[in-house]
Design a protein around this motif. Structure first.
Motif, PDB file in Angstrom:
ATOM      1  N   UNK A 242       0.824  -1.204   0.000  1.00  0.00           N
ATOM      2  CA  UNK A 242       0.000   0.000   0.000  1.00  0.00           C
ATOM      3  C   UNK A 242       0.862   1.261   0.000  1.00  0.00           C
ATOM      4  N   UNK A 243       1.966   1.250   0.766  1.00  0.00           N
ATOM      5  CA  UNK A 243       2.861   2.406   0.748  1.00  0.00           C
ATOM      6  C   UNK A 243       3.564   2.511  -0.596  1.00  0.00           C
ATOM      7  N   UNK A 244       3.988   1.382  -1.135  1.00  0.00           N
ATOM      8  CA  UNK A 244       4.674   1.373  -2.423  1.00  0.00           C
ATOM      9  C   UNK A 244       3.783   1.990  -3.500  1.00  0.00           C
ATOM     10  N   UNK A 245       2.502   1.660  -3.464  1.00  0.00           N
ATOM     11  CA  UNK A 245       1.542   2.214  -4.406  1.00  0.00           C
ATOM     12  C   UNK A 245       1.396   3.721  -4.206  1.00  0.00           C
ATOM     13  N   UNK A 246       1.245   4.134  -2.958  1.00  0.00           N
ATOM     14  CA  UNK A 246       1.006   5.552  -2.672  1.00  0.00           C
ATOM     15  C   UNK A 246       2.205   6.417  -3.052  1.00  0.00           C
ATOM     16  N   UNK A 247       3.405   5.998  -2.656  1.00  0.00           N
ATOM     17  CA  UNK A 247       4.570   6.838  -2.919  1.00  0.00           C
ATOM     18  C   UNK A 247       4.872   6.897  -4.412  1.00  0.00           C
ATOM     19  N   UNK A 248       4.540   5.826  -5.143  1.00  0.00           N
ATOM     20  CA  UNK A 248       4.728   5.841  -6.585  1.00  0.00           C
ATOM     21  C   UNK A 248       3.733   6.791  -7.250  1.00  0.00           C
ATOM     22  N   UNK A 249       2.462   6.672  -6.904  1.00  0.00           N
ATOM     23  CA  UNK A 249       1.447   7.558  -7.488  1.00  0.00           C
ATOM     24  C   UNK A 249       1.735   9.009  -7.142  1.00  0.00           C
ATOM     25  N   UNK A 250       2.282   9.244  -5.962  1.00  0.00           N
ATOM     26  CA  UNK A 250       2.593  10.592  -5.499  1.00  0.00           C
ATOM     27  C   UNK A 250       3.636  11.266  -6.392  1.00  0.00           C
ATOM     28  N   UNK A 251       4.466  10.467  -7.051  1.00  0.00           N
ATOM     29  CA  UNK A 251       5.524  11.021  -7.900  1.00  0.00           C
ATOM     30  C   UNK A 251       5.046  11.351  -9.310  1.00  0.00           C
TER      31      UNK A 251
END
Length: 862
Positions: free
Chosen positions: A330-339
């Motif tokens: 879930x964090x991996x998804x969020x930090x990627x989308x955030x970029x």
């Protein structure tokens, strides 16, 4: 031992406990608090991952066995490092001859003491075989063909010490009732004359009497009568909901925890279990009961329990399971989308659809892939699930095929792994994702199927439980629905649709939603705040053994969203340049994904003139290309490989990557131009992983740049000698940003932030999360506060053009000059220290100087 930072290790015969023991000083110097170990119980011989367990009672001898494991633990404990162990409660490896429990079931059928261990539908009659038989679809051709060709023989198996049918390396024990007739009056199997069973008719008749039915592997989807891990026939699901099975399969894990050899567990594929909530609570209770038995030299801390859970868009991990969090998808998804820059979404959608001719929205790809999975790999599971709903009293008047269509439509439109409904009560409800699926299914269904859909929904909501008998039947139906929905989601989404939809591949990874292109500042704060409030010990991952692309490859592709026009022009030129080399078999969509993959996988230091390194890249791309085409299942697949089609693609890859081809130079220059922007994203992602609420997890080797692709590329050997040397140099002489291509700066950021986590453990473990407003969406900031101690974090965002212009992973100085953070006045007057660059003073605190030397700042006050 306080959980501060984990380091994932993949154990196998070429990287054993002894190898890890030698690295204990390195892990300590890096700042790791816990090794996060792949499964270590006895797996199939030669296993490269450990998820194919065959014996829960012993630690794998190929890894060094229990003595070597104890030596590893001692070396780690001496440096203050613990172990979290990956466990596999959902399935075991079957086939071959190394799972004694499965072999016993084949030999004795439903009378085996282990018959309840596996999820077998004993009473369901299968096409071409009677009930009370285990259908084993492992043959390379039909049973009759295997018999006539002599591939199946009755033998005396010395290893098993009994008579068995042999098919290559598979063994199927002879039914005990057949020994008298087979042995023909002899006293031992060794004396028996087995030659008469070389006759096809005699062998066929003997096989007919067994407790199993051998079948062609292609018939598995339609004939198999036991639950598998996904659609893998060599992995049989285990019924850990059974008390005896739970205790048997966890006995070694409990012993290791009680003796203080491990500190907790990571539960693999929790959504595959019959009742994940009940399992996790039971696991928590058993581990807590063992805590007083642990050595007095260890702190009396609760066991760590993390679950591998894919959270759908908007889905939250239930708070009543008794777990510490997820493994970090879930964090991996969020930090990627955030970029990703949301302004580029329409351009990337247009380029993808005009290039590939495929759907603009991922929803359509997912729906079609789910439908295909239900019609093929899970066809029999769908039928038996529908039948389970059909035995309920309320199903009277609803035809079986209507129920089958209803279940299929619901799963086709379902956008999560599963529900947690139980069927025999209204709580927990199937949830909003199921409700949305029901609405979509009703909209897509023929009018006659509406009653079936509403009936299935009523069962899922616990409205058809009735008396005890009906409640039991409802529970079974709902369990089957959930245990069908989960593998369909995995195979249809991650292992099919992800390879068909190529809008921007940085958004296609495990736990991601490709339909979601970007994440806003407010949404990122919301993710962090939720984790801080509910699961402060959840892992924060950016790379895993299952990722589709390495963390730095994804970060580089994310930077494309900020230079969309240049990307569109570059890929157009590449299509034209490579047109003379393109075979008819290479579809434009596949070629477009190939170009993205090359941009992401190109190593930072690769020179096109280095033949050896270029050859290594070609090999990596060829492996990815084969897997991507087969997983997409459009023209070729693992089940039906089209070798001519695949050869055409391989020849195209080799041709365009020939060192004499102009494309190679153009690609190299483009990657070199983009690389500073990707590195900026990587460094800011690294900072967020190490400072956000949760526990940072490092996948083996990713402390340096990680341009890896899907397995097996992401499981290549790690050059630890190089990392040890670089860490020593970093300790003696901090790296300069000019040397960013070496990866030394990434290593330095990790080491320094993990040291800060060790210095201020309470701030990161339980500190309040406070978002800090910014006057620019290009600046993201927050604070972690625990009393008077606090950490202030700020990262630059959407600064790709700045980094490209400077040739460094830094934003332009104007960002810092214009940046204003809403930091309380009292904080500005405090004494601050620099967590990333200790030699650089930061008092008085100045917003304009935060990104002078790095694209992120981490300040702390004690």
């Amino acid at each position: 031992m306080t959980l501060r930072a984990t380091y994932r290790l993949q154990f196998h015969s070429q990287f054993t406990f002894a190898h890890a023991e030698a690295l204990a000083p390195y892990f300590a110097d890096l700042g790791i608090s816990h090794i996060y170990s792949s499964p270590v119980l006895t797996a199939r011989a030669g296993s490269t991952h450990g998820y194919d367990v065959v014996d829960h009672a012993r630690i794998n001898a190929e890894l060094g066995g229990e003595p070597a494991f104890r030596a590893l633990v001692a070396a780690l404990r001496a440096r203050g490092i613990g172990i979290i162990l990956d466990i596999v409660p959902n399935h075991m490896a079957v086939g071959g001859a190394d799972n004694p429990y499965w072999l016993d079931v084949l030999e004795k059928g439903s009378e085996s003491v282990f018959s309840n261990m596996f999820d077998i539908d004993w009473d369901v009659e299968q096409p071409g075989s009677a009930a009370n038989k285990v259908v084993v679809p492992l043959l390379g051709k039909s049973l009759a063909e295997c018999i006539s060709s002599g591939e199946i023989q009755l033998i005396r198996d010395a290893r098993l010490g009994k008579l068995a049918f042999a098919y290559h390396d598979h063994r199927f024990p002879l039914r005990l009732d057949d020994y008298p007739s087979v042995m023909g009056g002899t006293e031992t199997a060794t004396e028996a004359d087995l030659s008469r069973y070389s006759a096809p008719d005699a062998l066929t008749e003997l096989l007919r009497r067994q407790h199993f039915r051998l079948a062609f592997w292609r018939d598995a989807g339609n004939r198999i009568n036991w639950r598998r891990f996904f659609d893998i026939t060599s992995l049989a699901a285990v019924r850990v909901e059974d008390d005896a099975v739970f205790e048997q399969t966890h006995a070694t894990i409990f012993r290791l925890f009680g003796e203080g050899l491990i500190d907790g567990v990571r539960v693999d594929h929790v959504d595959g279990l019959a009742d994940p909530a009940a399992y996790c609570r039971r696991l928590r209770a058993r581990l807590e009961a063992l805590t007083p038995q642990r050595p007095e030299t260890l702190p009396r801390e609760p066991a760590i329990i993390l679950v591998e859970k894919i959270l759908a868009e908007g889905e939250l991990l239930p708070s009543d399971w008794g777990v510490d969090g997820t493994t970090g998808y879930d964090f991996m998804n969020a930090v990627s989308a955030f970029q990703h820059d949301p302004a580029a979404e329409s351009l990337f959608t247009r380029v993808w659809t005009t290039t590939s001719g495929r759907a603009a929205d991922f929803e359509r790809e997912e729906r079609e892939a789910r439908r295909e999975m239900l019609g093929n790999a899970f066809a029999n599971a769908l039928r038996t699930t529908a039948s389970a709903f059909g035995v309920l009293p309320g199903a009277v008047g609803i035809q079986g095929d209507a129920l089958e269509r209803a279940v299929a439509l619901l799963i086709e439109h379902f956008r999560a792994y599963r529900t947690y409904a139980l069927g025999d009560s209204a709580e927990p409800p199937p949830g909003p994702v199921f409700d949305a699926a029901l609405r979509a299914a009703c909209g897509a269904a023929d009018t006659p199927d509406a009653p079936a859909l509403n009936f299935v929904a009523a069962v899922m909501r616990g409205e058809q439980a009735g008396d005890a008998r009906a409640a039991s039947a409802a529970r079974d139906a709902v369990r089957r629905f959930n245990q069908l929905a989960a593998p369909v989601a995995a195979k249809a989404v991650e292992d099919t649709a992800f390879y068909r939809y190529g809008r921007l591949l940085s958004r296609n990874d495990v736990g991601f939603s490709p339909a979601r292109f970007a994440l806003s500042v407010l949404e990122m704060h919301a993710h962090n705040a939720n984790r801080s409030a509910n699961f402060p010990s959840s892992l924060l991952a950016t790379a895993t053994h299952d990722h589709k692309r390495g963390e730095d490859g994804r970060a580089r592709l994310a930077a494309l969203s900020e230079v969309a026009a240049e990307w569109e022009q570059a890929q157009c030129e590449w299509f034209k340049l490579n047109a003379p080399l393109r075979p008819a078999a290479v579809a434009p969509g596949d070629e477009y994904q190939l170009y993205q993959t090359l941009v992401s996988a190109w190593p930072q230091d690769l020179s096109p003139t280095n033949a050896e390194h270029m050859g290594a890249l070609v090999d990596r791309i060829l492996a990815w290309r084969e897997k991507s085409l087969r997983e997409a299942k459009l023209q070729t697949s693992w089940a039906n490989p089209d070798m001519a089609f695949e050869k055409a693609h391989a020849e195209f890859v080799r041709a365009i990557l020939d060192s004499g081809h102009t494309f190679v130079d153009q690609l190299s220059r483009f990657v070199g131009w983009l690389a500073p922007a990707g590195a900026l994203n990587s460094l800011t992602s690294c900072v967020l992983r190490c400072t956000s609420p949760g526990v940072p997890d490092l996948y083996q080797g990713t402390e340096l740049w990680d341009p890896s692709l899907v397995d097996p590329d992401n499981r290549r050997p790690v050059d630890y000698a190089r990392r040890i040397e670089m860490l020593q140099v970093e300790t003696d002489s901090p790296p300069q940003l000019d040397d960013w291509r070496s990866g030394a700066m990434k290593l330095s950021v990790i080491r320094r932030l993990l040291a800060l986590r060790a210095r201020l453990p309470e701030v990161f473990a339980s500190g309040e999360y406070r978002p800090i407003a910014s006057n620019s969406t290009r600046g993201f900031a927050f604070a972690r506060v625990c009393g008077r101690r606090m950490v202030l974090v700020a990262v630059a965002r959407h600064s790709a053009r700045d980094a490209i212009a400077r040739g460094l992973p830094l934003p332009d100085s104007t960002l810092g000059a214009d940046l204003r953070l809403d930091i309380p006045g009292a904080w500005r007057k405090q004494e601050w220290r620099n967590g990333l660059l200790p030699e650089v003073p930061v008092t008085p605190l100045s917003d304009s100087r935060l990104f002078d030397q790095l694209p992120a700042a981490v300040l702390f006050s004690e």
